[in-house]
Design a protein around this motif. Structure first.
Motif, PDB file in Angstrom:
ATOM      1  N   GLU A  30      52.567 -27.888  74.069  1.00 21.77           N
ATOM      2  CA  GLU A  30      53.017 -27.085  72.931  1.00 21.77           C
ATOM      3  C   GLU A  30      51.845 -26.725  72.023  1.00 21.77           C
ATOM      4  O   GLU A  30      51.763 -25.611  71.505  1.00 21.77           O
ATOM      5  N   TYR A  31      50.941 -27.668  71.847  1.00 17.02           N
ATOM      6  CA  TYR A  31      49.762 -27.413  71.027  1.00 17.02           C
ATOM      7  C   TYR A  31      48.904 -26.321  71.657  1.00 17.02           C
ATOM      8  O   TYR A  31      48.371 -25.459  70.963  1.00 17.02           O
ATOM      9  N   SER A  32      48.782 -26.337  72.974  1.00 11.77           N
ATOM     10  CA  SER A  32      47.970 -25.319  73.648  1.00 11.77           C
ATOM     11  C   SER A  32      48.553 -23.924  73.444  1.00 11.77           C
ATOM     12  O   SER A  32      47.812 -22.953  73.318  1.00 11.77           O
ATOM     13  N   ILE A  33      49.871 -23.824  73.386  1.00 15.46           N
ATOM     14  CA  ILE A  33      50.504 -22.523  73.143  1.00 15.46           C
ATOM     15  C   ILE A  33      50.157 -22.035  71.735  1.00 15.46           C
ATOM     16  O   ILE A  33      49.850 -20.854  71.537  1.00 15.46           O
ATOM     17  N   SER A  34      50.183 -22.935  70.777  1.00 16.12           N
ATOM     18  CA  SER A  34      49.822 -22.569  69.402  1.00 16.12           C
ATOM     19  C   SER A  34      48.364 -22.131  69.312  1.00 16.12           C
ATOM     20  O   SER A  34      48.044 -21.153  68.627  1.00 16.12           O
ATOM     21  N   VAL A  35      47.495 -22.842  70.000  1.00 21.64           N
ATOM     22  CA  VAL A  35      46.069 -22.502  69.984  1.00 21.64           C
ATOM     23  C   VAL A  35      45.851 -21.149  70.640  1.00 21.64           C
ATOM     24  O   VAL A  35      45.078 -20.316  70.150  1.00 21.64           O
ATOM     25  N   TRP A  36      46.534 -20.882  71.736  1.00 24.24           N
ATOM     26  CA  TRP A  36      46.414 -19.599  72.416  1.00 24.24           C
ATOM     27  C   TRP A  36      46.864 -18.473  71.492  1.00 24.24           C
ATOM     28  O   TRP A  36      46.193 -17.444  71.378  1.00 24.24           O
TER      29      TRP A  36
END
Length: 73
Positions: A30-36
């Motif tokens: 989920e964090y990676s989606i936010s960073v993307w």
């Protein structure tokens, strides 16, 4: 006395690895989606200074790489 120069990309990656290591796999994903999404916002709204954007992209890419490593483990 002596200054040691660190590669910013490696520094960002090490910081991201420490941050991601504390997360469970679902939170990391989920964090990676936010960073993307943040990276896309930086790309759509460029700053006046290119160096600022490049620094943001370096941190985002390091975070995504750390998440990828975590998911592969």
């Amino acid at each position: 006395m002596f200054s040691t120069r660190r590669d910013p990309a490696n520094q960002y990656l090490n910081e991201a690895r420490r941050r991601i290591a504390k997360m469970d796999p679902i939170a990391a994903r989920e964090y990676s989606i936010s960073v993307w999404a943040y990276g896309m916002r930086v790309a759509e709204n460029p700053a006046e200074h290119l160096d600022d954007d490049l620094g943001e992209w370096d941190m985002a890419l390091a975070t995504l790489q750390a998440v990828r490593e975590r998911m592969a483990a």
